[in-house]
Design a protein around this motif. Structure first.
Motif, PDB file in Angstrom:
ATOM      1  N   PRO A 149       3.357  36.489 -28.955  1.00  0.00           N
ATOM      2  CA  PRO A 149       3.192  35.337 -29.850  1.00  0.00           C
ATOM      3  C   PRO A 149       3.571  35.684 -31.286  1.00  0.00           C
ATOM      4  CG  PRO A 149       1.070  36.027 -28.922  1.00  0.00           C
ATOM      5  CD  PRO A 149       2.112  36.943 -28.384  1.00  0.00           C
ATOM      6  N   ASP A 150       4.155  34.728 -31.966  1.00  0.00           N
ATOM      7  CA  ASP A 150       4.524  34.883 -33.371  1.00  0.00           C
ATOM      8  C   ASP A 150       3.279  34.640 -34.214  1.00  0.00           C
ATOM      9  OD1 ASP A 150       5.290  34.204 -36.046  1.00  0.00           O
ATOM     10  OD2 ASP A 150       7.339  33.912 -35.336  1.00  0.00           O
ATOM     11  N   ARG A 151       2.844  35.652 -34.923  1.00  0.00           N
ATOM     12  CA  ARG A 151       1.607  35.601 -35.705  1.00  0.00           C
ATOM     13  C   ARG A 151       1.613  34.443 -36.698  1.00  0.00           C
ATOM     14  NH1 ARG A 151      -1.231  40.539 -38.898  1.00  0.00           N
ATOM     15  NH2 ARG A 151      -2.231  39.283 -40.479  1.00  0.00           N
ATOM     16  N   GLN A 152       2.681  34.298 -37.451  1.00  0.00           N
ATOM     17  CA  GLN A 152       2.746  33.249 -38.471  1.00  0.00           C
ATOM     18  C   GLN A 152       2.702  31.858 -37.843  1.00  0.00           C
ATOM     19  OE1 GLN A 152       1.763  35.310 -41.081  1.00  0.00           O
ATOM     20  NE2 GLN A 152       2.526  33.463 -42.037  1.00  0.00           N
ATOM     21  N   LYS A 153       3.339  31.689 -36.712  1.00  0.00           N
ATOM     22  CA  LYS A 153       3.322  30.387 -36.038  1.00  0.00           C
ATOM     23  C   LYS A 153       1.932  30.052 -35.524  1.00  0.00           C
ATOM     24  CE  LYS A 153       8.173  30.055 -34.902  1.00  0.00           C
ATOM     25  NZ  LYS A 153       9.188  29.962 -33.871  1.00  0.00           N
ATOM     26  N   LEU A 154       1.209  31.043 -35.031  1.00  0.00           N
ATOM     27  CA  LEU A 154      -0.159  30.802 -34.572  1.00  0.00           C
ATOM     28  C   LEU A 154      -1.078  30.452 -35.739  1.00  0.00           C
ATOM     29  CD1 LEU A 154      -0.674  33.534 -31.833  1.00  0.00           C
ATOM     30  CD2 LEU A 154      -0.667  31.058 -31.513  1.00  0.00           C
ATOM     31  N   ILE A 155      -0.890  31.117 -36.873  1.00  0.00           N
ATOM     32  CA  ILE A 155      -1.695  30.797 -38.061  1.00  0.00           C
ATOM     33  C   ILE A 155      -1.378  29.379 -38.519  1.00  0.00           C
ATOM     34  CG2 ILE A 155      -2.076  31.368 -40.499  1.00  0.00           C
ATOM     35  CD1 ILE A 155      -1.658  34.347 -39.669  1.00  0.00           C
ATOM     36  N   GLU A 156      -0.101  29.023 -38.529  1.00  0.00           N
ATOM     37  CA  GLU A 156       0.275  27.659 -38.908  1.00  0.00           C
ATOM     38  C   GLU A 156      -0.339  26.640 -37.948  1.00  0.00           C
ATOM     39  OE1 GLU A 156       4.191  25.009 -39.996  1.00  0.00           O
ATOM     40  OE2 GLU A 156       4.460  26.703 -38.641  1.00  0.00           O
ATOM     41  N   LEU A 157      -0.258  26.900 -36.659  1.00  0.00           N
ATOM     42  CA  LEU A 157      -0.834  26.004 -35.655  1.00  0.00           C
ATOM     43  C   LEU A 157      -2.337  25.838 -35.870  1.00  0.00           C
ATOM     44  CD1 LEU A 157      -0.593  24.352 -33.016  1.00  0.00           C
ATOM     45  CD2 LEU A 157      -0.869  26.500 -31.773  1.00  0.00           C
ATOM     46  N   ALA A 158      -3.017  26.919 -36.177  1.00  0.00           N
ATOM     47  CA  ALA A 158      -4.471  26.881 -36.368  1.00  0.00           C
ATOM     48  C   ALA A 158      -4.864  26.017 -37.562  1.00  0.00           C
ATOM     49  CB  ALA A 158      -5.010  28.299 -36.544  1.00  0.00           C
ATOM     50  N   HIS A 159      -3.996  25.913 -38.556  1.00  0.00           N
ATOM     51  CA  HIS A 159      -4.334  25.191 -39.790  1.00  0.00           C
ATOM     52  C   HIS A 159      -3.609  23.857 -39.938  1.00  0.00           C
ATOM     53  CE1 HIS A 159      -6.848  28.343 -41.370  1.00  0.00           C
ATOM     54  NE2 HIS A 159      -5.929  29.217 -41.014  1.00  0.00           N
ATOM     55  N   TYR A 160      -2.826  23.487 -38.945  1.00  0.00           N
ATOM     56  CA  TYR A 160      -2.050  22.241 -39.055  1.00  0.00           C
ATOM     57  C   TYR A 160      -2.953  21.047 -38.774  1.00  0.00           C
ATOM     58  CZ  TYR A 160       2.347  19.679 -39.149  1.00  0.00           C
ATOM     59  OH  TYR A 160       3.383  18.849 -39.506  1.00  0.00           O
ATOM     60  N   ARG A 161      -2.829  20.025 -39.598  1.00  0.00           N
ATOM     61  CA  ARG A 161      -3.637  18.812 -39.453  1.00  0.00           C
ATOM     62  C   ARG A 161      -2.768  17.650 -38.982  1.00  0.00           C
ATOM     63  NH1 ARG A 161      -8.726  18.990 -42.183  1.00  0.00           N
ATOM     64  NH2 ARG A 161      -8.989  20.924 -43.332  1.00  0.00           N
ATOM     65  N   PRO A 189     -10.921  28.943 -28.369  1.00  0.00           N
ATOM     66  CA  PRO A 189     -11.588  29.998 -29.149  1.00  0.00           C
ATOM     67  C   PRO A 189     -10.610  30.914 -29.887  1.00  0.00           C
ATOM     68  CG  PRO A 189     -12.692  29.737 -27.049  1.00  0.00           C
ATOM     69  CD  PRO A 189     -11.434  28.897 -26.990  1.00  0.00           C
ATOM     70  N   ILE A 190      -9.442  31.113 -29.336  1.00  0.00           N
ATOM     71  CA  ILE A 190      -8.437  31.946 -30.011  1.00  0.00           C
ATOM     72  C   ILE A 190      -8.005  31.280 -31.315  1.00  0.00           C
ATOM     73  CG2 ILE A 190      -6.061  32.809 -29.871  1.00  0.00           C
ATOM     74  CD1 ILE A 190      -6.593  33.174 -26.829  1.00  0.00           C
ATOM     75  N   ILE A 191      -7.772  29.972 -31.267  1.00  0.00           N
ATOM     76  CA  ILE A 191      -7.346  29.239 -32.462  1.00  0.00           C
ATOM     77  C   ILE A 191      -8.470  29.228 -33.491  1.00  0.00           C
ATOM     78  CG2 ILE A 191      -6.553  27.017 -33.346  1.00  0.00           C
ATOM     79  CD1 ILE A 191      -4.492  28.550 -31.612  1.00  0.00           C
ATOM     80  N   ARG A 192      -9.692  29.039 -33.053  1.00  0.00           N
ATOM     81  CA  ARG A 192     -10.829  29.030 -33.985  1.00  0.00           C
ATOM     82  C   ARG A 192     -11.019  30.398 -34.639  1.00  0.00           C
ATOM     83  NH1 ARG A 192     -12.204  24.047 -33.764  1.00  0.00           N
ATOM     84  NH2 ARG A 192     -12.419  22.938 -31.798  1.00  0.00           N
ATOM     85  N   LYS A 193     -10.780  31.461 -33.881  1.00  0.00           N
ATOM     86  CA  LYS A 193     -10.858  32.816 -34.445  1.00  0.00           C
ATOM     87  C   LYS A 193      -9.764  33.014 -35.491  1.00  0.00           C
ATOM     88  CE  LYS A 193     -11.183  37.707 -33.198  1.00  0.00           C
ATOM     89  NZ  LYS A 193     -11.709  38.033 -34.484  1.00  0.00           N
ATOM     90  N   ILE A 194      -8.585  32.514 -35.215  1.00  0.00           N
ATOM     91  CA  ILE A 194      -7.495  32.604 -36.196  1.00  0.00           C
ATOM     92  C   ILE A 194      -7.874  31.841 -37.466  1.00  0.00           C
ATOM     93  CG2 ILE A 194      -5.111  31.900 -36.681  1.00  0.00           C
ATOM     94  CD1 ILE A 194      -4.541  32.484 -33.668  1.00  0.00           C
ATOM     95  N   GLN A 195      -8.457  30.649 -37.322  1.00  0.00           N
ATOM     96  CA  GLN A 195      -8.883  29.879 -38.495  1.00  0.00           C
ATOM     97  C   GLN A 195      -9.884  30.677 -39.338  1.00  0.00           C
ATOM     98  OE1 GLN A 195     -10.365  26.342 -36.522  1.00  0.00           O
ATOM     99  NE2 GLN A 195      -8.597  25.148 -37.212  1.00  0.00           N
ATOM    100  N   LYS A 196     -10.781  31.365 -38.661  1.00  0.00           N
ATOM    101  CA  LYS A 196     -11.810  32.141 -39.359  1.00  0.00           C
ATOM    102  C   LYS A 196     -11.230  33.407 -39.989  1.00  0.00           C
ATOM    103  CE  LYS A 196     -15.991  34.731 -38.417  1.00  0.00           C
ATOM    104  NZ  LYS A 196     -16.444  35.641 -37.401  1.00  0.00           N
ATOM    105  N   PHE A 216      -8.068  34.165 -40.669  1.00  0.00           N
ATOM    106  CA  PHE A 216      -6.923  33.957 -41.566  1.00  0.00           C
ATOM    107  C   PHE A 216      -7.088  32.611 -42.267  1.00  0.00           C
ATOM    108  CE2 PHE A 216      -5.536  36.672 -38.112  1.00  0.00           C
ATOM    109  CZ  PHE A 216      -4.936  37.715 -38.795  1.00  0.00           C
ATOM    110  N   PRO A 217      -8.052  32.524 -43.207  1.00  0.00           N
ATOM    111  CA  PRO A 217      -8.272  31.244 -43.875  1.00  0.00           C
ATOM    112  C   PRO A 217      -7.024  30.778 -44.624  1.00  0.00           C
ATOM    113  CG  PRO A 217      -9.510  32.999 -44.955  1.00  0.00           C
ATOM    114  CD  PRO A 217      -8.890  33.579 -43.734  1.00  0.00           C
ATOM    115  N   ARG A 218      -6.859  29.498 -44.659  1.00  0.00           N
ATOM    116  CA  ARG A 218      -5.702  28.909 -45.338  1.00  0.00           C
ATOM    117  C   ARG A 218      -5.841  29.114 -46.836  1.00  0.00           C
ATOM    118  NH1 ARG A 218      -1.782  24.808 -43.270  1.00  0.00           N
ATOM    119  NH2 ARG A 218      -0.494  24.555 -45.089  1.00  0.00           N
TER     120      ARG A 218
END
Length: 79
Positions: free
Chosen positions: A5-17, A66-73, A75-77
């Motif tokens: 998985p692309d780290r930056q893309k997962l972080i973006e996905l976790a914070h996208y509204r 839970p993976i996405i929620r962990k990323i949100q926590k 790697f805060p935006r």
């Protein structure tokens, strides 16, 4: 074929509204699964949003929120 998985893309996905509609402003991970399934059946929007919604649908179907929620926590935006 690289399946890492692309780290930056997962972080973006976790914070996208969600940018429009009934759920405007909600994180994609917080969208109800039936709403994502509706998009899957009717067709995702074109472009980036469509790709993100499609990814989130698969994440939710497979119980991986839970993976996405962990990323949100972890790697805060930063604005």
């Amino acid at each position: 074929m690289d399946l890492t998985p692309d780290r930056q893309k997962l972080i973006e996905l976790a914070h996208y509204r969600m940018p429009f509609g009934k759920f405007k402003g909600r994180y994609l991970v917080d969208l109800p699964e039936p709403y994502l399934i509706w998009f899957k059946q009717k067709g995702y929007p074109e472009g980036k949003l469509g790709h993100l919604l499609e990814s989130m649908t698969e994440i939710k179907i497979n119980g991986l929120e839970p993976i996405i929620r962990k990323i949100q926590k972890d790697f805060p935006r930063r604005f």
